[in-house]
Write a protein that holds these residues in place. Structure first.
Motif, short mmCIF file in Angstrom:
data_model
loop_
_atom_site.label_atom_id
_atom_site.label_comp_id
_atom_site.label_asym_id
_atom_site.label_seq_id
_atom_site.Cartn_x
_atom_site.Cartn_y
_atom_site.Cartn_z
N THR A 55 10.50 6.22 7.20
CA THR A 55 9.63 5.08 6.89
C THR A 55 9.52 4.92 5.38
N LEU A 56 9.33 6.01 4.66
CA LEU A 56 9.26 5.93 3.20
C LEU A 56 10.59 5.42 2.64
N ALA A 57 11.70 5.91 3.20
CA ALA A 57 13.01 5.45 2.73
C ALA A 57 13.15 3.94 2.94
N CYS A 61 13.71 0.97 0.15
CA CYS A 61 14.95 0.19 0.18
C CYS A 61 14.74 -1.28 0.56
N GLY A 62 13.51 -1.75 0.59
CA GLY A 62 13.29 -3.16 0.88
C GLY A 62 13.50 -3.51 2.34
N LEU A 63 13.29 -2.55 3.23
CA LEU A 63 13.53 -2.78 4.65
C LEU A 63 12.26 -2.71 5.49
N VAL A 64 11.23 -2.06 4.97
CA VAL A 64 9.96 -1.92 5.70
C VAL A 64 8.84 -2.34 4.75
N ARG A 65 8.21 -3.46 5.06
CA ARG A 65 7.12 -3.93 4.19
C ARG A 65 5.88 -3.06 4.40
N PRO A 66 5.37 -2.43 3.35
CA PRO A 66 4.19 -1.60 3.53
C PRO A 66 2.94 -2.46 3.76
N ASP A 67 1.91 -1.88 4.41
CA ASP A 67 0.66 -2.60 4.63
C ASP A 67 -0.10 -2.76 3.32
N LEU A 173 20.77 3.14 -6.96
CA LEU A 173 20.21 4.21 -6.13
C LEU A 173 20.77 4.08 -4.72
N VAL A 174 21.21 5.21 -4.17
CA VAL A 174 21.58 5.21 -2.76
C VAL A 174 20.67 6.21 -2.05
N VAL A 175 20.12 5.76 -0.90
CA VAL A 175 19.24 6.61 -0.12
C VAL A 175 19.98 7.01 1.15
N ALA A 205 21.65 7.24 -9.11
CA ALA A 205 20.54 8.06 -8.61
C ALA A 205 20.68 8.14 -7.10
N TYR A 206 20.32 9.27 -6.51
CA TYR A 206 20.33 9.32 -5.05
C TYR A 206 19.11 10.04 -4.51
N MET A 207 18.75 9.63 -3.29
CA MET A 207 17.67 10.27 -2.56
C MET A 207 18.26 10.75 -1.25
N LEU A 208 18.18 12.05 -1.03
CA LEU A 208 18.81 12.66 0.13
C LEU A 208 17.72 13.17 1.07
N ILE A 209 17.71 12.64 2.30
CA ILE A 209 16.77 13.12 3.30
C ILE A 209 17.53 14.07 4.20
#
Ligand SMILES: Nc1ncnc2c1ncn2[C@@H]1O[C@H](COP(=O)(O)OP(=O)(O)OP(=O)(O)O)[C@@H](O)[C@H]1O
Ligand SMILES: [Mg+2]
Length: 266
Positions: A55-57, A61-67, A173-175, A205-209
């Motif tokens: 969800t944070l990712a 990444c512009g895919l889940v609009r936060p409340d 950035l790639v997640v 930059a990268y974010m690795l989950i």
């Protein structure tokens, strides 16, 4: 201090299943998280299943609009009130846990990977094709796989195709959401090496989950630990020991590392 690429401030995302009248309490997937990522930084995210990593990712990444809360990428507000700022997808790309749905089944892998170069970078077909084959080679996909359609590839090959497609955008950035975990050890090493190289060459930059903290320690300078929708701990990979971790979940993860290292060689 390097320029900040991503600035996430107090974002919250709650899911309500079955509408307001349902008896089920809402799920706070992400509850008040703030994260900053600088250009060329490498950040790892660990946490139990359901802790809010994907969800944070998606929010980043512009895919889940936060409340609530705000997300700025390269200084621009992503979730503006009048609508999403779509230019974010030139800067930030996400590789999904399950890449099946993100690859167009009607196109060959080479066409899929060439598309961003043509549409977003104005390359002609020949130049875009050449770049696609180069990227596919760098993720270890053969010319044969490049001419195939996604549904005739293995899960690992599809995963690599989607990594190549994300990189074709030339993002800042790639997640990667559990994108390397399922790959063979040698392929996994090749992808991780590619990330390290692109970071050095292009300041990517990268974010690795990942559930595998040993992989994260190998290629990420900084580690965020998530639990119950919050970032409960932030650690530096360098010289990290079990004792350095305050949160019991992190300690458990770190104490399990030797076993995982042996498993990975087996
Ligand atoms: N689209 C959705 N609708 C309803 N609930 C959701 C949705 N997406 C996530 N959730 C819930 O939000 C919480 C966080 O989920 P999320 O997928 O972000 O966790 P995660 O850390 O990525 O887990 P995993 O390691 O299993 O991938 C979970 O309780 C999940 O069930
Ligand atoms: Mg997830």
């Amino acid at each position: 201090m390097a320029e900040l690429l991503v600035e996430v401030e107090s974002v919250t995302k709650t899911y309500r299943l079955g509408g307001r009248l349902a008896r089920k309490p809402p799920t706070v997937a992400v509850g008040g998280v703030s994260v900053a990522i600088a250009a060329g930084e490498s950040v790892g995210v660990v946490g139990e299943s359901g802790s809010g990593k994907s969800t944070l990712a998606g929010i980043i990444c512009g895919l889940v609009r936060p409340d609530s809360g705000s997300v700025r990428v390269a200084g621009r507000e992503v979730y503006a009130r009048r609508g999403l700022d779509r230019t974010i997808w030139r800067t930030v790309q996400m590789v999904f846990q399950d890449p099946y749905t993100s690859l167009n089944p009607a196109m060959t892998v080479a066409e899929i990977v060439a598309e961003p170069s043509r549409l977003w970078h104005g390359m002609d077909r020949r130049e875009a094709d050449r770049r696609a084959l180069e990227l596919l080679d760098r993720v270890g996909l053969s010319a044969g796989a490049a001419q195939s359609r996604p549904d005739s590839l293995s899960g690992g090959q599809r995963q690599r195709a989607s990594i190549a497609r994300a990189l074709a955008v030339s993002p800042s950035l790639v997640v990667l959401d559990e994108s390397v975990s399922a790959l063979d050890v040698s392929v996994q090493a090749q992808i991780l090496q590619l990330l390290l190289d692109l970071r050095r060459e292009n300041d990517l930059a990268y974010m690795l989950i990942s559930h595998d903290i040993s992989v994260i320690r190998l290629v990420c300078d900084r580690i965020l630990v998530m639990n119950g929708g919050e970032v409960v701990e932030e650690l530096l990979s360098a010289g990290l020991t079990e004792e350095a971790a305050r949160h019991p979940y992190t300690r458990r993860l770190l104490s399990a590392v030797p076993t995982m290292a042996v498993d990975r060689q087996g």
